[in-house]
Design an enzyme around this catalytic site. Structure first.
Site, short mmCIF file in Angstrom:
data_model
loop_
_atom_site.label_atom_id
_atom_site.label_comp_id
_atom_site.label_asym_id
_atom_site.label_seq_id
_atom_site.Cartn_x
_atom_site.Cartn_y
_atom_site.Cartn_z
N GLU A 1 0.83 -1.20 0.00
CA GLU A 1 0.00 0.00 0.00
C GLU A 1 0.86 1.25 0.00
O GLU A 1 0.53 2.24 -0.66
CB GLU A 1 -0.93 0.01 1.23
CG GLU A 1 -1.93 1.14 1.25
CD GLU A 1 -1.42 2.42 1.89
OE1 GLU A 1 -2.06 3.48 1.71
OE2 GLU A 1 -0.37 2.38 2.56
N GLU A 2 1.98 1.21 0.71
CA GLU A 2 2.75 2.42 0.96
C GLU A 2 3.38 3.02 -0.30
O GLU A 2 3.39 4.24 -0.46
CB GLU A 2 3.85 2.15 2.00
CG GLU A 2 3.35 1.88 3.40
CD GLU A 2 2.70 3.08 4.06
OE1 GLU A 2 2.50 4.11 3.40
OE2 GLU A 2 2.37 2.98 5.25
N HIS B 1 4.72 7.35 9.31
CA HIS B 1 5.92 7.27 8.47
C HIS B 1 7.19 7.74 9.17
O HIS B 1 8.15 8.13 8.50
CB HIS B 1 5.74 8.08 7.18
CG HIS B 1 4.63 7.60 6.31
ND1 HIS B 1 4.25 8.25 5.15
CD2 HIS B 1 3.80 6.53 6.41
CE1 HIS B 1 3.24 7.61 4.58
NE2 HIS B 1 2.95 6.56 5.33
#
Length: 464
Positions: free
Chosen positions: A332-333, A430
């Site tokens: 996803e990132e 993050h």
């Protein structure tokens, strides 16, 4: 007399409907209480997260730890004795950070101040020995065009637009400035910039730079420039020093690298539906994470909460009408490859996905859900709101759902996103401090119970 009979009949029918609604409500209240009690007294999400975070750690797509997480996820789902557990192959990007980045502000030769930075995911490295250049500070991508190539060429563009602090919805504040991280390098390179520095996307003042995905758009490899995030304290210091001396220089040294794509997997487990086995309901999060912390909030929490939905159904003896799947999406990132691959395979197999729920907003206290659905279905959802109010769940809105389940969207289905309290989320998002110790056990378990309750209600009553 005739009118009187009509009135009596109407009253009897209304009373019967009220009684039926009351009976359903009592059943549902009891079922939700059982779900919450089991999650809080006999939950497993926190123990799962402990292992995922502390024994495996950061799980960037294409890494050894990502593969370890895949193997762990499959093994844990098999322990739940689901009807089916499997791995779905998907090709993912592989990017490595290399040695720790280094940066300093140089006011004059021999006089410098170190500041914390990190490479943005997907960035090219600096030249060997680093990059040093003067800076130009701007607040938006639009400012590039106003300044023009003459003012930008040969400089490092410093994007210093902060998240808007007066927005209560922190995801809205994040969305208001994420373009400088994602597209800032591609835009600046076209004006001759030699690098970009982006203020970290957090409302907190600290020394922790926050990474995240970026894109070079249609730039050729030879045109790509290094892109880094600077901590909020570092950004404030740099901005102040630029006001005092516009001629200062900035030094960056990064050793990141992009490799060939590698194979990874979505991890999927399923309980077969008793009445509608060919209609699917999905609950999930993303198994990958960035590499600075261990990804406990983003999105280890969503992974273990989604696993817990199926475990709780098994634990309380609830047999769903629809087939329920947990999906641990990969990548996803920095690519969304897992979500896209899952939807592609579902389309190829003509699978009917009627409902999907994603948890990807951290493991904080649950507040409710956002729904991508028809007005008729949303009105049905609002009728369930009183069932959640004893648990202080009150936020039910129409809106987005989640990045991984987004590709499943059709006019005929419902997508939903768990919405925890968001005020602290971007303190960790993050960054290096997104670690297991930042997750509260009770908040995590409440989120798992809340997700399970919504899946139960959609499974029982369907969609409009």
């Amino acid at each position: 007399m005739f009118v009187r009979r009509i009135i009596i009949c109407f009253c009897l029918v209304a009373a019967a409907q009220i009684h039926a609604q009351s009976t359903v409500s009592k059943e549902d209240k009891a079922q939700l209480k059982k779900i919450y009690d089991t999650a809080l007294l006999e939950g497993n999400s926190y123990q799962w997260l402990d292992h995922l975070s502390n024994q495996i750690g950061a799980r960037l797509s294409g890494s050894l730890n990502a593969q370890k997480a895949v193997e762990w996820g499959k093994a844990e789902l098999e322990k739940l004795r689901l009807d089916k557990v499997w791995l779905q192959p998907v090709m993912v990007p592989k990017w490595t950070r290399g040695v720790t980045e280094f940066a300093y502000i140089e006011t004059e030769p021999g006089k410098s101040t170190n500041v914390p930075i990190c490479a943005l995911g997907g960035s090219v490295p600096t030249p060997i020995g680093g990059l040093k250049a003067p800076l130009i500070e701007i607040k938006s991508l639009e400012a590039l065009e106003k300044l023009g190539r003459k003012a930008i060429e040969g400089k490092i563009v410093f994007y210093n637009r902060p998240m808007q602090a007066d927005l209560i919805n922190t995801f809205e504040a994040y969305g208001g400035c994420v373009d400088q991280r994602y597209a800032g390098a591609a835009a600046a390179a076209k004006y001759g910039a030699v690098g970009v520095l982006v203020r970290s996307l957090t409302l907190r003042s600290d020394d922790l730079p926050h990474t995240g995905a970026m894109s070079y758009g249609d730039l050729k490899d030879s045109e790509k420039i290094p892109a880094a995030a600077i901590s909020t304290n570092g950004a404030d210091l740099l901005s102040s020093m630029l006001k005092l001396n516009p001629n200062i220089k900035f030094h960056i040294n990064m050793n990141c690298r992009t490799w060939e794509d590698v194979e990874s997997f979505n991890v999927i487990g399923e309980i077969k539906g008793s009445e509608f086995p060919d209609k699917y309901m999905v609950v999930g999060g993303h198994l990958d994470s960035w590499d600075l912390g261990d990804g406990s909030h983003d999105d280890g929490a969503g992974i273990v909460q989604s696993m817990e939905v199926l475990r709780l159904f098994k634990k309380i003896g609830y047999q769903p009408k629809h087939s329920i799947r947990v999906v641990m999406f990969m990548n996803e990132e920095n690519g969304l490859r897992g979500g896209k691959k899952y939807a592609k395979i579902a389309t190829q197999k003509n699978e009917d996905h009627v409902f999907a729920l994603e948890s990807d907003s951290g493991g904080f206290t649950p507040r409710g859900f956002s729904f991508d659905c028809t007005d008729a279905t949303f009105n049905k959802v609002l009728s369930w709101k009183p069932l959640f109010e004893p648990y202080l769940i009150h936020y039910f809105v129409k809106g987005g759902s989640g990045a991984d389940i987004g590709p499943l969207k059709k006019d005929t289905n419902v997508l939903a996103g768990l919405r925890p309290d968001s005020q602290r989320y971007f303190d960790y998002h993050h960054a290096k401090n997104d670690t297991f110790d930042a997750v509260n056990k009770r908040e995590l378990e409440l989120g798992a119970a809340t997700m399970t309750s919504l899946v139960y209600l959609f499974d029982k009553y369907g969609i409009e």
